[in-house]
Each structure stands twice: as structure tokens, then as C-alpha cells.
Scaffold this motif. Structure first.
Motif, mmCIF file in Angstrom:
data_model
loop_
_atom_site.group_PDB
_atom_site.id
_atom_site.type_symbol
_atom_site.label_atom_id
_atom_site.label_comp_id
_atom_site.label_asym_id
_atom_site.label_seq_id
_atom_site.Cartn_x
_atom_site.Cartn_y
_atom_site.Cartn_z
ATOM 1 N N ASP A 12 0.860 -1.182 0.000
ATOM 2 C CA ASP A 12 0.000 0.000 0.000
ATOM 3 C C ASP A 12 0.900 1.236 0.000
ATOM 4 O OD1 ASP A 12 -1.608 2.201 0.681
ATOM 5 O OD2 ASP A 12 -2.875 1.030 2.017
ATOM 6 N N VAL A 13 1.093 1.830 -1.165
ATOM 7 C CA VAL A 13 2.043 2.939 -1.289
ATOM 8 C C VAL A 13 1.596 4.169 -0.500
ATOM 9 C CG1 VAL A 13 1.200 3.999 -3.432
ATOM 10 C CG2 VAL A 13 3.640 4.009 -2.920
ATOM 11 N N SER A 14 0.302 4.419 -0.401
ATOM 12 C CA SER A 14 -0.177 5.582 0.368
ATOM 13 C C SER A 14 0.135 5.422 1.849
ATOM 14 C CB SER A 14 -1.677 5.782 0.171
ATOM 15 O OG SER A 14 -1.944 6.117 -1.172
ATOM 16 N N ALA A 15 -0.109 4.240 2.389
ATOM 17 C CA ALA A 15 0.191 3.983 3.803
ATOM 18 C C ALA A 15 1.695 4.053 4.054
ATOM 19 C CB ALA A 15 -0.367 2.632 4.231
ATOM 20 N N ALA A 16 2.489 3.521 3.134
ATOM 21 C CA ALA A 16 3.946 3.548 3.292
ATOM 22 C C ALA A 16 4.469 4.981 3.221
ATOM 23 C CB ALA A 16 4.609 2.675 2.235
ATOM 24 N N GLU A 17 3.925 5.774 2.308
ATOM 25 C CA GLU A 17 4.327 7.182 2.227
ATOM 26 C C GLU A 17 4.041 7.878 3.550
ATOM 27 O OE1 GLU A 17 3.217 11.352 -0.074
ATOM 28 O OE2 GLU A 17 2.330 9.481 -0.791
ATOM 29 N N ALA A 18 2.835 7.679 4.084
ATOM 30 C CA ALA A 18 2.471 8.310 5.355
ATOM 31 C C ALA A 18 3.433 7.881 6.462
ATOM 32 C CB ALA A 18 1.034 7.962 5.725
ATOM 33 N N PHE A 19 3.773 6.604 6.517
ATOM 34 C CA PHE A 19 4.699 6.112 7.538
ATOM 35 C C PHE A 19 6.060 6.788 7.422
ATOM 36 C CE2 PHE A 19 8.224 3.302 8.631
ATOM 37 C CZ PHE A 19 7.996 3.134 9.991
ATOM 38 N N TYR A 20 6.674 6.732 6.248
ATOM 39 C CA TYR A 20 8.034 7.254 6.085
ATOM 40 C C TYR A 20 8.104 8.775 6.225
ATOM 41 C CZ TYR A 20 10.100 2.750 5.186
ATOM 42 O OH TYR A 20 10.556 1.472 5.345
ATOM 43 N N VAL A 21 7.054 9.473 5.834
ATOM 44 C CA VAL A 21 7.024 10.934 5.996
ATOM 45 C C VAL A 21 6.880 11.294 7.471
ATOM 46 C CG1 VAL A 21 5.604 12.987 5.545
ATOM 47 C CG2 VAL A 21 6.248 11.464 3.662
ATOM 48 N N ARG A 22 5.916 10.678 8.160
ATOM 49 C CA ARG A 22 5.669 11.045 9.561
ATOM 50 C C ARG A 22 6.723 10.485 10.509
ATOM 51 N NH1 ARG A 22 -0.386 10.175 8.451
ATOM 52 N NH2 ARG A 22 -0.006 8.106 9.280
ATOM 53 N N ALA A 23 7.198 9.272 10.250
ATOM 54 C CA ALA A 23 8.165 8.656 11.156
ATOM 55 C C ALA A 23 9.555 9.247 11.015
ATOM 56 C CB ALA A 23 8.212 7.140 10.935
ATOM 57 N N PHE A 24 9.980 9.537 9.777
ATOM 58 C CA PHE A 24 11.376 9.916 9.552
ATOM 59 C C PHE A 24 11.576 11.276 8.897
ATOM 60 C CE2 PHE A 24 11.383 5.164 9.303
ATOM 61 C CZ PHE A 24 11.939 4.957 10.558
ATOM 62 N N GLY A 25 10.503 11.962 8.536
ATOM 63 C CA GLY A 25 10.637 13.309 8.007
ATOM 64 C C GLY A 25 10.953 13.426 6.528
ATOM 65 N N PHE A 26 10.796 12.327 5.775
ATOM 66 C CA PHE A 26 10.970 12.432 4.327
ATOM 67 C C PHE A 26 9.874 13.336 3.773
ATOM 68 C CE2 PHE A 26 13.010 8.318 5.138
ATOM 69 C CZ PHE A 26 14.175 8.447 4.408
ATOM 70 N N THR A 27 10.073 13.860 2.570
ATOM 71 C CA THR A 27 9.033 14.631 1.887
ATOM 72 C C THR A 27 8.763 13.977 0.537
ATOM 73 O OG1 THR A 27 10.668 16.132 0.919
ATOM 74 C CG2 THR A 27 9.661 16.809 2.990
ATOM 75 N N ALA A 28 7.526 14.067 0.096
ATOM 76 C CA ALA A 28 7.141 13.470 -1.183
ATOM 77 C C ALA A 28 7.700 14.303 -2.330
ATOM 78 C CB ALA A 28 5.626 13.370 -1.291
ATOM 79 N N GLY A 29 8.243 13.614 -3.304
ATOM 80 C CA GLY A 29 8.713 14.247 -4.532
ATOM 81 C C GLY A 29 7.749 13.894 -5.651
ATOM 82 N N ARG A 30 8.269 13.252 -6.675
ATOM 83 C CA ARG A 30 7.425 12.884 -7.815
ATOM 84 C C ARG A 30 6.528 11.699 -7.477
ATOM 85 N NH1 ARG A 30 11.942 11.744 -12.096
ATOM 86 N NH2 ARG A 30 12.847 10.838 -10.217
ATOM 87 N N ARG A 31 5.407 11.640 -8.185
ATOM 88 C CA ARG A 31 4.479 10.505 -8.061
ATOM 89 C C ARG A 31 4.421 9.806 -9.409
ATOM 90 N NH1 ARG A 31 2.208 10.749 -3.267
ATOM 91 N NH2 ARG A 31 2.200 12.755 -2.227
ATOM 92 N N PHE A 32 4.338 8.517 -9.354
ATOM 93 C CA PHE A 32 4.322 7.697 -10.567
ATOM 94 C C PHE A 32 2.997 6.958 -10.624
ATOM 95 C CE2 PHE A 32 8.628 8.149 -8.895
ATOM 96 C CZ PHE A 32 9.197 8.863 -9.933
ATOM 97 N N GLY A 33 1.972 7.669 -11.094
ATOM 98 C CA GLY A 33 0.635 7.103 -11.092
ATOM 99 C C GLY A 33 0.236 6.778 -9.662
#
Length: 137
Positions: A12-33
Motif C-alpha cells: 500500500d504505497v499511500s500507507a507507506a508514504e504516510a509512515f516514512y514521511v511522519r516517522a522519519f521526516g521524508f518529503t514526497a517528490g514525484r508521483r508515478f501514477g
């Protein structure tokens, strides 16, 4: 010189994005569909790629993807300024702590698994970090 990209398969890419952004402070860059997102904020981009449970990693693979906790010699080390707050954020977001904080001459480390079974270490360097392991010439 080659470039390095880090890819993590997740169901689940949306759940994984939320985890890595909130847990470690990454920011979203490009999206691939709907099947991938680039996360920025480290020395290399981190790509989360949506791959269903049991899907083959390559044609005719003998087993499909399994997102239960698994061991692999390749994992992420996330370097932070303060270990305890980073560890607490990761736990709140769904990481599993896999032992007590370890102290070493180079710093401190906590071993975790993300919600999809991937190994992640949180490191807090002290002094010269890994250079503390190098003997003086």
C-alpha cells in the motif's frame, strides 16, 4: 560514477508514504501514477513501489512477495540528531522495535521493522561517527 536509487516494495504505497514521511521526516517528490512515490530528504531518493502481496518479484519466481517480518542483509539506516524522539515517532507510526537501544563507540542505534517487515535502523552518531572506528595513522 553510478547513481544509487533505493526502492522498497510495499503493498500500500499511500500507507507507506504516510509512515516514512511522519516517522522519519521524508518529503514526497514525484508521483508515478498510483503505484509509486519518490521520497526526498536523504542522500539518495527513496522510492516506494506498490507491489501486491504474493506477486512474483520476477517471472516464474518460486515464491511471491511476503510482507511479514523478514531478514535481509540490505536495510535502511536513518541518521537522526536525537534517537529517542525519532524512535518514539517511528513507533507511533507503526514501526516495531526489535531490541533495546545499543551504544557503540560511534554512537547509538535502535533496530526496527517498518509495518511491512523491512528492517530499519535509527542511528545517532557521536564524535566523528563511523570514523571513530578508524585507528589513527
Amino acid at each position: 560514477m553510478p547513481n544509487l536509487l533505493v526502492n522498497i516494495d510495499v503493498p500500500d504505497v499511500s500507507a507507506a508514504e504516510a509512515f516514512y514521511v511522519r516517522a522519519f521526516g521524508f518529503t514526497a517528490g514525484r508521483r508515478f501514477g498510483g503505484g509509486g512515490v519518490e521520497l526526498l530528504g536523504a542522500g539518495v531518493p527513496l522510492y516506494l513501489l506498490q507491489k501486491p502481496v504474493d506477486s512474483p518479484a520476477w517471472p516464474d519466481a518460486p515464491v511471491g512477495r511476503d510482507y511479514r517480518r523478514h531478514w535481509t542483509p540490505v536495510h535502511l539506516d536513518v541518521v537522526v540528531d536525537a534517537l529517542e524522539p525519532a524512535l518514539a515517532r517511528a513507533q507511533v507510526e507503526g514501526a516495531t522495535v526489535e531490541g533495546p537501544i545499543r551504544d557503540a563507540v560511534w554512537g547509538r542505534m535502535a533496530l526496527l521493522a517498518d509495518p511491512w517487515g523491512h528492517g530499519v535502523c535509527i542511528l545517532q552518531f557521536k564524535g566523528r561517527g563511523y570514523d571513530e572506528l578508524i585507528s589513527p595513522a
